[in-house]
Write a protein that holds these residues in place. Structure first.
Motif, PDB file in Angstrom:
ATOM      1  N   PRO A  11       0.834  -1.202   0.000  1.00 48.27           N
ATOM      2  CA  PRO A  11       0.000   0.000   0.000  1.00 48.27           C
ATOM      3  C   PRO A  11       0.872   1.258   0.000  1.00 48.27           C
ATOM      4  O   PRO A  11       1.981   1.260   0.539  1.00 48.27           O
ATOM      5  CB  PRO A  11      -0.797  -0.117   1.299  1.00 48.27           C
ATOM      6  CG  PRO A  11       0.000  -1.029   2.161  1.00 48.27           C
ATOM      7  CD  PRO A  11       0.754  -1.947   1.248  1.00 48.27           C
ATOM      8  N   ILE A  12       0.372   2.293  -0.619  1.00 46.14           N
ATOM      9  CA  ILE A  12       1.051   3.583  -0.593  1.00 46.14           C
ATOM     10  C   ILE A  12       0.704   4.238   0.737  1.00 46.14           C
ATOM     11  O   ILE A  12      -0.463   4.227   1.144  1.00 46.14           O
ATOM     12  CB  ILE A  12       0.589   4.453  -1.773  1.00 46.14           C
ATOM     13  CG1 ILE A  12       1.087   3.828  -3.074  1.00 46.14           C
ATOM     14  CG2 ILE A  12       1.084   5.881  -1.639  1.00 46.14           C
ATOM     15  CD1 ILE A  12       0.671   4.550  -4.316  1.00 46.14           C
TER      16      ILE A  12
ATOM     17  N   GLN B 264      -7.810  10.125  -2.039  1.00 40.46           N
ATOM     18  CA  GLN B 264      -8.076   8.760  -2.490  1.00 40.46           C
ATOM     19  C   GLN B 264      -7.839   8.627  -3.993  1.00 40.46           C
ATOM     20  O   GLN B 264      -7.264   7.639  -4.451  1.00 40.46           O
ATOM     21  CB  GLN B 264      -9.496   8.346  -2.127  1.00 40.46           C
ATOM     22  CG  GLN B 264      -9.753   6.879  -2.348  1.00 40.46           C
ATOM     23  CD  GLN B 264     -11.112   6.467  -1.823  1.00 40.46           C
ATOM     24  OE1 GLN B 264     -11.979   7.294  -1.550  1.00 40.46           O
ATOM     25  NE2 GLN B 264     -11.307   5.161  -1.681  1.00 40.46           N
ATOM     26  N   THR B 265      -8.254   9.611  -4.765  1.00 39.60           N
ATOM     27  CA  THR B 265      -8.042   9.598  -6.212  1.00 39.60           C
ATOM     28  C   THR B 265      -6.553   9.640  -6.536  1.00 39.60           C
ATOM     29  O   THR B 265      -6.068   8.894  -7.387  1.00 39.60           O
ATOM     30  CB  THR B 265      -8.758  10.801  -6.873  1.00 39.60           C
ATOM     31  OG1 THR B 265     -10.133  10.761  -6.523  1.00 39.60           O
ATOM     32  CG2 THR B 265      -8.592  10.772  -8.375  1.00 39.60           C
TER      33      THR B 265
ATOM     34  N   LEU C 267      -1.429   7.055  -8.163  1.00 39.98           N
ATOM     35  CA  LEU C 267      -0.023   6.745  -7.888  1.00 39.98           C
ATOM     36  C   LEU C 267       0.215   5.241  -7.856  1.00 39.98           C
ATOM     37  O   LEU C 267       1.254   4.755  -8.317  1.00 39.98           O
ATOM     38  CB  LEU C 267       0.429   7.402  -6.588  1.00 39.98           C
ATOM     39  CG  LEU C 267       0.477   8.930  -6.600  1.00 39.98           C
ATOM     40  CD1 LEU C 267       0.884   9.458  -5.226  1.00 39.98           C
ATOM     41  CD2 LEU C 267       1.397   9.451  -7.682  1.00 39.98           C
ATOM     42  N   LYS C 268      -0.741   4.495  -7.340  1.00 38.79           N
ATOM     43  CA  LYS C 268      -0.610   3.030  -7.327  1.00 38.79           C
ATOM     44  C   LYS C 268      -0.663   2.480  -8.751  1.00 38.79           C
ATOM     45  O   LYS C 268       0.145   1.633  -9.133  1.00 38.79           O
ATOM     46  CB  LYS C 268      -1.712   2.412  -6.471  1.00 38.79           C
ATOM     47  CG  LYS C 268      -1.586   0.909  -6.307  1.00 38.79           C
ATOM     48  CD  LYS C 268      -2.516   0.416  -5.241  1.00 38.79           C
ATOM     49  CE  LYS C 268      -2.552  -1.062  -5.045  1.00 38.79           C
ATOM     50  NZ  LYS C 268      -1.360  -1.805  -5.215  1.00 38.79           N
ATOM     51  N   GLU C 269      -1.591   2.987  -9.558  1.00 43.95           N
ATOM     52  CA  GLU C 269      -1.721   2.527 -10.937  1.00 43.95           C
ATOM     53  C   GLU C 269      -0.473   2.868 -11.755  1.00 43.95           C
ATOM     54  O   GLU C 269       0.045   2.027 -12.494  1.00 43.95           O
ATOM     55  CB  GLU C 269      -2.945   3.178 -11.590  1.00 43.95           C
ATOM     56  CG  GLU C 269      -3.130   2.802 -13.037  1.00 43.95           C
ATOM     57  CD  GLU C 269      -4.274   3.545 -13.698  1.00 43.95           C
ATOM     58  OE1 GLU C 269      -4.289   3.603 -14.939  1.00 43.95           O
ATOM     59  OE2 GLU C 269      -5.158   4.068 -12.990  1.00 43.95           O
TER      60      GLU C 269
ATOM     61  N   VAL D  98       6.518  -0.360 -13.224  1.00 43.20           N
ATOM     62  CA  VAL D  98       7.211  -1.612 -12.912  1.00 43.20           C
ATOM     63  C   VAL D  98       7.166  -2.559 -14.108  1.00 43.20           C
ATOM     64  O   VAL D  98       8.174  -3.167 -14.462  1.00 43.20           O
ATOM     65  CB  VAL D  98       6.619  -2.265 -11.634  1.00 43.20           C
ATOM     66  CG1 VAL D  98       7.045  -3.713 -11.505  1.00 43.20           C
ATOM     67  CG2 VAL D  98       7.027  -1.473 -10.406  1.00 43.20           C
ATOM     68  N   GLN D  99       6.019  -2.668 -14.753  1.00 49.30           N
ATOM     69  CA  GLN D  99       5.908  -3.559 -15.909  1.00 49.30           C
ATOM     70  C   GLN D  99       6.818  -3.103 -17.040  1.00 49.30           C
ATOM     71  O   GLN D  99       7.523  -3.902 -17.657  1.00 49.30           O
ATOM     72  CB  GLN D  99       4.458  -3.643 -16.390  1.00 49.30           C
ATOM     73  CG  GLN D  99       4.268  -4.644 -17.507  1.00 49.30           C
ATOM     74  CD  GLN D  99       4.753  -6.033 -17.132  1.00 49.30           C
ATOM     75  OE1 GLN D  99       4.335  -6.586 -16.119  1.00 49.30           O
ATOM     76  NE2 GLN D  99       5.632  -6.618 -17.925  1.00 49.30           N
ATOM     77  N   ARG D 100       6.830  -1.819 -17.311  1.00 47.30           N
ATOM     78  CA  ARG D 100       7.677  -1.316 -18.398  1.00 47.30           C
ATOM     79  C   ARG D 100       9.163  -1.419 -18.054  1.00 47.30           C
ATOM     80  O   ARG D 100       9.986  -1.671 -18.933  1.00 47.30           O
ATOM     81  CB  ARG D 100       7.305   0.120 -18.744  1.00 47.30           C
ATOM     82  CG  ARG D 100       5.936   0.196 -19.388  1.00 47.30           C
ATOM     83  CD  ARG D 100       5.676   1.540 -19.983  1.00 47.30           C
ATOM     84  NE  ARG D 100       4.245   1.702 -20.230  1.00 47.30           N
ATOM     85  CZ  ARG D 100       3.666   2.862 -20.429  1.00 47.30           C
ATOM     86  NH1 ARG D 100       4.374   3.977 -20.442  1.00 47.30           N
ATOM     87  NH2 ARG D 100       2.363   2.936 -20.634  1.00 47.30           N
TER      88      ARG D 100
END
Length: 150
Positions: A76-77, A102-103, A108-110, A116-118
């Protein structure tokens, strides 16, 4: 919020910019923040540093790297308004974020997951192997603007 490109064939987005400019930005001691894009770039640069520190621990093994960074993505952030969050403690996020916390946290999580994937795609590319990995790992000890993931 800065949009992420859903299609890999489109032009660069903020994640691409962070990956491209990381190796030069990591040496900055000062960085003038002019917009939310700059704050996002700071966030992504610190996330890349954290990823490299995790990759340094697991070495060149791609499966271990995916597992370590996958676990990092699911952490979690810290609450955005908390002084434990590195952008807040450095003064890059104002106290007056109001109901957008919350938004912003979700964004930031997305964006961390996309980054990370890239990064994994870049460092463990099947075409040229892990040849680029050692150059990236050489930067894992550097602290961008003296910040680190908390």
């Amino acid at each position: 919020m800065l949009p992420l490109r859903p299609d890999l064939n489109e032009e660069e987005d903020i994640v691409d910019e962070a990956l491209i400019s990381f190796r030069s930005n990591i040496y900055f001691q000062n960085y003038e923040i002019k917009s939310s894009a700059d704050r996002t770039l700071v966030y992504l640069t610190v996330v890349i540093s954290k990823c490299l520190a995790l990759l340094n621990e697991v070495g060149e093994n791609e499966e271990k790297a995916k597992k370590a960074l996958g676990a990092f993505c699911h952490e979690p952030i810290p609450p955005i308004s908390s002084s434990k969050f590195f952008l807040k403690s450095s003064g890059l996020i104002s106290s007056e974020i109001g109901g957008k916390e919350q938004t912003l946290s979700k964004y930031l999580k997305e964006i961390r997951e996309v980054l990370v994937q890239r990064l994994l795609d870049k460092l463990y590319n099947p075409e040229w192997g892990t040849i680029d990995l050692k150059f990236w790992l050489g930067l894992y000890k550097k602290r961008f603007l003296k910040m680190e993931w908390s």
